[in-house]
Design a protein around this motif. Structure first.
Motif, mmCIF file in Angstrom:
data_model
loop_
_atom_site.group_PDB
_atom_site.id
_atom_site.type_symbol
_atom_site.label_atom_id
_atom_site.label_comp_id
_atom_site.label_asym_id
_atom_site.label_seq_id
_atom_site.Cartn_x
_atom_site.Cartn_y
_atom_site.Cartn_z
ATOM 1 N N PRO A 65 22.407 -14.887 -74.771
ATOM 2 C CA PRO A 65 23.532 -15.815 -74.972
ATOM 3 C C PRO A 65 24.108 -16.340 -73.661
ATOM 4 O O PRO A 65 23.921 -15.755 -72.589
ATOM 5 C CB PRO A 65 24.559 -14.935 -75.695
ATOM 6 C CG PRO A 65 24.315 -13.567 -75.129
ATOM 7 C CD PRO A 65 22.828 -13.469 -74.917
ATOM 8 N N ARG A 125 25.116 -24.270 -80.975
ATOM 9 C CA ARG A 125 26.318 -24.068 -81.782
ATOM 10 C C ARG A 125 27.551 -23.898 -80.902
ATOM 11 O O ARG A 125 28.647 -24.365 -81.250
ATOM 12 C CB ARG A 125 26.122 -22.869 -82.707
ATOM 13 C CG ARG A 125 25.147 -23.179 -83.853
ATOM 14 C CD ARG A 125 24.955 -22.023 -84.807
ATOM 15 N NE ARG A 125 24.097 -20.995 -84.248
ATOM 16 C CZ ARG A 125 24.446 -19.743 -84.034
ATOM 17 N NH1 ARG A 125 25.671 -19.340 -84.323
ATOM 18 N NH2 ARG A 125 23.590 -18.881 -83.535
ATOM 19 N N SER A 126 27.386 -23.262 -79.758
ATOM 20 C CA SER A 126 28.496 -23.130 -78.821
ATOM 21 C C SER A 126 28.946 -24.501 -78.317
ATOM 22 O O SER A 126 30.148 -24.794 -78.259
ATOM 23 C CB SER A 126 28.074 -22.264 -77.624
ATOM 24 O OG SER A 126 27.693 -20.969 -78.019
ATOM 25 N N ASP A 155 19.665 -20.682 -81.675
ATOM 26 C CA ASP A 155 20.398 -21.901 -81.305
ATOM 27 C C ASP A 155 21.862 -21.643 -80.978
ATOM 28 O O ASP A 155 22.727 -22.487 -81.215
ATOM 29 C CB ASP A 155 20.289 -22.936 -82.419
ATOM 30 C CG ASP A 155 21.016 -22.523 -83.694
ATOM 31 O OD1 ASP A 155 21.354 -21.327 -83.828
ATOM 32 O OD2 ASP A 155 21.242 -23.393 -84.551
ATOM 33 N N ASP A 156 22.176 -20.484 -80.409
ATOM 34 C CA ASP A 156 23.578 -20.158 -80.130
ATOM 35 C C ASP A 156 24.184 -21.090 -79.079
ATOM 36 O O ASP A 156 25.379 -21.406 -79.147
ATOM 37 C CB ASP A 156 23.723 -18.698 -79.699
ATOM 38 C CG ASP A 156 22.774 -18.314 -78.578
ATOM 39 O OD1 ASP A 156 21.559 -18.251 -78.839
ATOM 40 O OD2 ASP A 156 23.231 -18.092 -77.445
ATOM 41 N N PRO A 171 18.340 -12.735 -81.885
ATOM 42 C CA PRO A 171 17.641 -13.794 -82.609
ATOM 43 C C PRO A 171 16.134 -13.541 -82.658
ATOM 44 O O PRO A 171 15.575 -12.874 -81.787
ATOM 45 C CB PRO A 171 17.963 -15.051 -81.787
ATOM 46 C CG PRO A 171 18.287 -14.539 -80.431
ATOM 47 C CD PRO A 171 18.930 -13.206 -80.627
ATOM 48 N N ILE A 216 29.374 -18.953 -78.652
ATOM 49 C CA ILE A 216 28.971 -18.220 -79.854
ATOM 50 C C ILE A 216 27.714 -17.449 -79.479
ATOM 51 O O ILE A 216 26.724 -18.040 -79.048
ATOM 52 C CB ILE A 216 28.668 -19.169 -81.023
ATOM 53 C CG1 ILE A 216 29.937 -19.939 -81.420
ATOM 54 C CG2 ILE A 216 28.102 -18.406 -82.210
ATOM 55 C CD1 ILE A 216 29.690 -21.054 -82.430
ATOM 56 N N ALA A 217 27.738 -16.139 -79.603
ATOM 57 C CA ALA A 217 26.624 -15.308 -79.146
ATOM 58 C C ALA A 217 25.910 -14.654 -80.322
ATOM 59 O O ALA A 217 26.548 -14.060 -81.192
ATOM 60 C CB ALA A 217 27.122 -14.234 -78.182
ATOM 61 N N ASP A 218 24.573 -14.784 -80.339
ATOM 62 C CA ASP A 218 23.745 -14.037 -81.286
ATOM 63 C C ASP A 218 23.262 -12.774 -80.605
ATOM 64 O O ASP A 218 22.917 -12.785 -79.420
ATOM 65 C CB ASP A 218 22.530 -14.871 -81.722
ATOM 66 C CG ASP A 218 22.917 -16.011 -82.651
ATOM 67 O OD1 ASP A 218 24.002 -15.919 -83.251
ATOM 68 O OD2 ASP A 218 22.139 -16.969 -82.770
ATOM 69 N N ASP A 219 23.190 -11.681 -81.369
ATOM 70 C CA ASP A 219 22.815 -10.404 -80.751
ATOM 71 C C ASP A 219 21.305 -10.254 -80.620
ATOM 72 O O ASP A 219 20.807 -9.772 -79.614
ATOM 73 C CB ASP A 219 23.388 -9.229 -81.551
ATOM 74 C CG ASP A 219 23.310 -7.928 -80.773
ATOM 75 O OD1 ASP A 219 23.688 -7.931 -79.590
ATOM 76 O OD2 ASP A 219 22.867 -6.918 -81.343
#
Length: 315
Positions: A236, A213-214, A209-210, A226, A221-224
Motif C-alpha cells: 500500500p 481507490r485512494s 487497486d488500493d 491482495p 486506502i490500504a489492502d492487507d
C-alpha cells in the motif's frame, strides 16, 4: 516528514553513478500502431540487479555514514527492493537482511541470497511482514531502508525520469506502475521540477487497486493481502508517497490480470526483452485508455526483469 527535493535528486545522481546503469530507451513501430501513441520504453529491467530499485537502494546505502552502516541494513520486500538493497550493501561491504513473503518467487529469494543478503520469511500480508521485520531490527540493530516510503529511496528512483527526459525530447506523459509508490513519487519529484508540462499516470492491477481507490477517495486506502499475478505491486501507499501521488499524479488507470499478461507477452515478443508482470501494467493501461494517450509521446517505465522463468503467468 522530510520531503525530498530536486537537490536530493541531483546529489543522488552523482552518488549512485558508479553503481548503476544509464538504461536504454526502446521503441516499437508495432506497439505504437496498437496504442495509437508514440511509446518510449525506459528499460529498467536492464538495470543493475534487474530493477529500478537499484537506484534508491544505492542512494540509501552509499548515503549512510560509517557509523550508520556498521550494523548493516535491513528491509521488507516482495523481491526487487530486497535484491537491490542486497546488491548495494554488497558493493559497500555491509550486511543486509530482507524479510520476504514465503510466497515470493523463488527466483527473487535466490537473487537476494546471490548478492549476499539474508532472507527471513514471513506470511504474505503487510501485517506479518511488518511484525517479523520489527523482530529483525531488534535483533540486528540494522539501518531500516524502507522499500519506498523513504526520502533517500525516492530521490534515487527519481534519477530514472531525470535520465528519460534527457534521452527523449518533448514527452507529453510518463506512465509507470504503482504499488507503494516509490517510482511514481520519484517521477513526480523530477518532472514537477524539470518538466512540469509532462503529465504523470500511474498504472495498477485491478486486483490490487488500493492506490486507485485512494486517489479517488482522497485518502490512503490500504489492502492487507491482495491477490494478483503482479507480485511487485501488492503493497500500500504510505504518507510520503501519498504526498507525491495526491499532489502530482494526473490519474491512475487499472488493468485486469488478462490485460497485464497480454501486455507482458507483447513486450517480450516485440521488444525482445525479459520483464516481469509488474512492468507490463503500464503498457496494459496505455492500450486500455486510447483516448488519454492517442497521438501523444509517452514514456513507459519497464520497472524490472526479475521473472521466475519456471512460473511464467501464461503457463
Amino acid at each position: 516528514m522530510y520531503i525530498p527535493t530536486l537537490d536530493d535528486v541531483l546529489a543522488a545522481r552523482e552518488r549512485i553513478a558508479p553503481f548503476i546503469h544509464r538504461t536504454p530507451v526502446l521503441t516499437s513501430r508495432v506497439l505504437d500502431e496498437l496504442s495509437g501513441a508514440h511509446l518510449f520504453f525506459k528499460c529498467e529491467n536492464l538495470q543493475k540487479a534487474g530493477a529500478f530499485k537499484a537506484r534508491g537502494a544505492s542512494n540509501a546505502v552509499f548515503g549512510l555514514s560509517d557509523e550508520q552502516a556498521r550494523k548493516g541494513v535491513a528491509t521488507h520486500s516482495s523481491g526487487n527492493h530486497g535484491t537491490c538493497l542486497s546488491y548495494a550493501a554488497g558493493r559497500r561491504g555491509i550486511p543486509c537482511t530482507v524479510v520476504m513473503p514465503r510466497t515470493a518467487p523463488q527466483a527473487k529469494k535466490d537473487a537476494v541470497r546471490g548478492y549476499g543478503g539474508r532472507v527471513v520469511e514471513c506470511e504474505p500480508s503487510t501485517t506479518s511482514r511488518e511484525a517479523v521485520f520489527a523482530e529483525v531490527v531488534a535483533e540486528t540493530g540494522a539501518e531500516f531502508v524502507h522499500p519506498y516510503n523513504d526520502p533517500r529511496v525516492i530521490a534515487g528512483q527519481a534519477t530514472c525520469s531525470a535520465e528519460l527526459i534527457e534521452q527523449v525530447d518533448d514527452l507529453d506523459a510518463v506512465v509507470a506502475p504503482i504499488g507503494g509508490g516509490g517510482m511514481i513519487s520519484g517521477t513526480c519529484l523530477t518532472l514537477s521540477s524539470l518538466a512540469p508540462a509532462v503529465r504523470i499516470y500511474a498504472a495498477e492491477p485491478e486486483q490490487a487497486d488500493d492506490a486507485y481507490r485512494s486517489f479517488k477517495a482522497g485518502h490512503i486506502i490500504a489492502d492487507d493481502a491482495p491477490n494478483t499475478v503482479v507480485d511487485g505491486l501488492k503493497v500500500p501507499l504510505k504518507d510520503l508517497t501519498w504526498h507525491f501521488v495526491s499532489n502530482s499524479v494526473s490519474d491512475i488507470h487499472t488493468a485486469s490480470e488478462s490485460e497485464i499478461v497480454d501486455a507482458m507477452k507483447l513486450i517480450w515478443k516485440r521488444l525482445k526483452i525479459v520483464m516481469e508482470p509488474s512492468s507490463a501494467v503500464a503498457l496494459a493501461t496505455v492500450l486500455k485508455n486510447p483516448d488519454t494517450f492517442a497521438g501523444k509521446r509517452v514514456g513507459v517505465v519497464i520497472t524490472g526483469g526479475n521473472v521466475d522463468l519456471d512460473k511464467l503467468p501464461w503457463n
